[in-house]
Design an enzyme around this catalytic site. Structure first.
Site, PDB file in Angstrom:
ATOM      1  N   HIS A 176      -4.659  -7.818   0.079  1.00 21.66           N
ATOM      2  CA  HIS A 176      -3.971  -6.530   0.192  1.00 21.66           C
ATOM      3  C   HIS A 176      -3.239  -6.356   1.524  1.00 21.66           C
ATOM      4  CE1 HIS A 176      -3.195  -2.425  -0.888  1.00 21.66           C
ATOM      5  NE2 HIS A 176      -3.686  -1.993   0.240  1.00 21.66           N
TER       6      HIS A 176
ATOM      7  N   TYR B  94      -3.722  11.083   0.727  1.00 23.89           N
ATOM      8  CA  TYR B  94      -4.190  10.872  -0.652  1.00 23.89           C
ATOM      9  C   TYR B  94      -4.230  12.188  -1.412  1.00 23.89           C
ATOM     10  CZ  TYR B  94      -5.493   6.101   0.476  1.00 23.89           C
ATOM     11  OH  TYR B  94      -5.459   4.785   0.829  1.00 23.89           O
TER      12      TYR B  94
ATOM     13  N   ASP C 121       0.857  -1.195   0.000  1.00 24.47           N
ATOM     14  CA  ASP C 121       0.000   0.000   0.000  1.00 24.47           C
ATOM     15  C   ASP C 121       0.899   1.253   0.000  1.00 24.47           C
ATOM     16  OD1 ASP C 121      -3.127   0.509   0.448  1.00 24.47           O
ATOM     17  OD2 ASP C 121      -2.033   2.040   1.539  1.00 24.47           O
TER      18      ASP C 121
HETATM   19  C1  LIG Z   1      -0.463   8.319  -5.842  1.00 25.40           C
HETATM   20  O1  LIG Z   1       0.220   8.901  -6.867  1.00 25.40           O
HETATM   21  C2  LIG Z   1       0.902   8.023  -7.720  1.00 25.40           C
HETATM   22  C3  LIG Z   1       1.565   8.852  -8.724  1.00 25.40           C
HETATM   23  O2  LIG Z   1       2.321   9.810  -8.099  1.00 25.40           O
HETATM   24  C4  LIG Z   1      -0.056   7.058  -8.368  1.00 25.40           C
HETATM   25  O3  LIG Z   1       0.653   6.088  -9.082  1.00 25.40           O
HETATM   26  C5  LIG Z   1      -0.844   6.378  -7.317  1.00 25.40           C
HETATM   27  O4  LIG Z   1      -1.818   5.590  -7.897  1.00 25.40           O
HETATM   28  C6  LIG Z   1      -1.494   7.391  -6.411  1.00 25.40           C
HETATM   29  N1  LIG Z   1      -2.147   6.646  -5.382  1.00 25.40           N
HETATM   30  C7  LIG Z   1      -3.292   6.971  -4.880  1.00 25.40           C
HETATM   31  C8  LIG Z   1      -3.829   6.024  -3.867  1.00 25.40           C
HETATM   32  O5  LIG Z   1      -3.907   7.963  -5.185  1.00 25.40           O
END
Ligand SMILES: *[C@@H]1O[C@H](CO)[C@@H](O)[C@H](O)[C@H]1NC(C)=O
Ligand SMILES: *[C@@H]1O[C@H](CO)[C@@H](O)[C@H](O)[C@H]1NC(C)=O
Length: 456
Positions: A429, A373, A223
């Site tokens: 997960h 987030y 995670d």
């Molecule tokens: C957080 O940001 C990264 C890119 O910087 C992305 O790959 C990822 O999915 C994002 N995760 C969430 C949970 O938003």
């Protein structure tokens, strides 16, 4: 002839230059300050203070009063976990919490490992530091930092820690484990300023490990822990000896990944896809879209307006438990949505699940945990680390019920020194908590390979 040789040499040189350049690519970062107001003049306070989790009668009375005042909402008939946490089962969980769950006993369990706090970049960082009781003669313990995610905590690792620090197999490596709480999670202080993202967490954890005297160490995460430890490897590739992750969605899919999505079903061999890869990567397109929308709503809320819904959760223990534990159901197995009880106790005990909820409740960390987030998006969709590869030896544990399946080809695009890719027998997960034995085995297997290579 001469020109052909010249062209070959120039092209060869160019390729070599590009390869070298990418190898030496290191993620850049600058020190931050997350405390209240401006940083004070003078030296940073590097003191390390022992910490114990505590509780009080007032804390428990307040919790029980709020639980007693919850206003139940009946679930729809035959809805199981498909509309969110099922209200009938929530009543059972809450009754257990109110009458049988023994928080004081769990607090003692939390304190069975030594906790500490130390101030870095203006905020108190909480962590566990577990040293092995015994190390075989002539060897030293292997330092390992393990980083949790959302909606988890350092407690996710309580089953895994003893398997690594006191392995029963004499051939196994003995680890010395550090488990920090991400700033804004559990007992780590929340940043007081905007912009605290995964790279900032990675920088702070490097500072923590340096403060503890580790020049080199291994890192493990799933995670957010995946992204933070990946960023740690990108920031200081020489310091991170090996990186072990059990989650690695492609953050910026390159051409090979895109091609494999377009052509993989027709030419699986070309992309090294197994039957499981095909099954998990190519469900009917319509189903894929609907599933995506169904399961990512929380992310959209948390990445945009975390402070609004977070206030409700911070006032209501029942709401908080529903919000957090719904994820422990669906993210462990999507089919658990069709069970009246969300399958929660098939893989976890209510004591363990509620202990994690209590870490959020007593520290009041749900709002800052959700803000992570938002900060993740604050640097745009593709911040520099998403475009950068990782050159630290990497091990990937591929659990069959992980949220997003990532075949070896995809993992390799990002992690250029992928040494192990293990198809795990079971688990989802929250794998470290659900299958500590399997996780410990895979960390052992991976670390042994890295250590052996180093000796040669
Ligand atoms: C957080 O940001 C990264 C890119 O910087 C992305 O790959 C990822 O999915 C994002 N995760 C969430 C949970 O938003
Ligand atoms: C670890 O390695 C052993 C020996 O090669 C293998 O039998 C076992 O399945 C591996 N375990 C995991 C979890 O990958």
């Amino acid at each position: 002839m001469f020109t052909e040789v010249l062209v070959a040499v120039v092209i060869g040189g160019l390729i070599l230059f590009l390869v070298q350049r990418s190898r030496s690519q290191v993620l850049k970062t600058e020190d931050g300050w997350w405390g209240v107001d401006a940083p004070p003049d003078g030296e940073e306070d590097g003191a390390i203070r022992p910490f114990k989790v505590t509780t009080s009668d007032e804390e428990l009375e307040d919790l029980y009063r709020r639980i007693d005042q919850t206003r139940p909402v009946p679930s729809l008939e035959d809805s199981q976990f498909n509309y969110g946490f099922n209200s009938n089962y929530l009543k059972e969980v809450v009754t257990y919490w109110r009458n049988d769950f023994d928080w004081r006993r769990q607090v003692n369990k939390l304190n069975q490992y030594p906790h500490f706090k130390t101030n870095i970049e203006g905020i108190d960082i909480h962590y566990l530091h577990v040293k092995p009781k015994k190390v075989p003669d002539g060897t030293t313990a292997i330092p390992l930092i393990m980083v949790h995610g959302w909606p988890g905590s350092f407690y996710e690792f309580y089953g895994l820690i003893p398997l690594l620090t006191e392995p029963s197999n004499p051939d196994d490596l003995v680890f010395e484990v550090v488990c920090p709480s991400i700033p804004g999670y559990g007992f780590s202080e929340a940043p007081h300023k905007k912009g605290f993202d995964s790279v900032c967490a990675a920088r702070i954890f490097h500072k923590l490990m340096r403060r503890l005297g580790f020049q080199q160490f291994y890192a493990h995460g799933g995670d957010w822990g995946w992204l933070i430890t990946t960023n740690m490897a990108q920031l200081e590739p020489k310091t991170v000896k090996g990186l072990h992750v059990n989650f690695a969605p492609p953050s910026k899919p390159g051409l090979p990944v895109l091609l494999s999505v377009m052509l993989g079903r027709r030419f699986p061999k070309l992309f090294g896809f197994s039957d499981m890869d095909i099954q998990r990567l190519f469900p009917p397109l319509e189903k894929l879209g609907v599933e995506m929308i169904k399961e990512t709503g929380y992310m959209h809320i948390q990445a945009t307006k975390p402070d609004t819904v977070g206030r409700g959760l911070n006032d209501s223990p029942v709401g908080l438990a529903a919000y957090i534990l719904e994820k422990f159901s669906t993210w462990t197995d999507q089919n658990f949505r069709n069970l009246e009880d969300g399958g929660l106790t098939r893989k976890f005990s209510l004591d363990d699940l509620l202990t994690n909820v209590m870490i959020y409740w007593t520290s009041g960390c749900i709002v800052p945990s959700m803000r992570f987030y938002k900060e993740n998006l604050s640097r745009g969709l593709y911040p520099p680390h998403t475009k950068m590869q990782v050159y630290v030896p990497t091990g990937f544990a591929c659990f069959p019920n992980e949220l997003m399946h990532t075949p070896k080809l995809w993992v390799k695009q990002k992690y250029r020194k992928l040494l192990t890719f293990s198809a795990m027998a079971r688990g989802g997960h929250f794998a470290a908590m659900e299958e500590p034995q399997l996780m410990a085995e895979d960390i052992q297997n991976f670390t042994k390979i890295v250590e052996k290579k180093k000796k040669k």
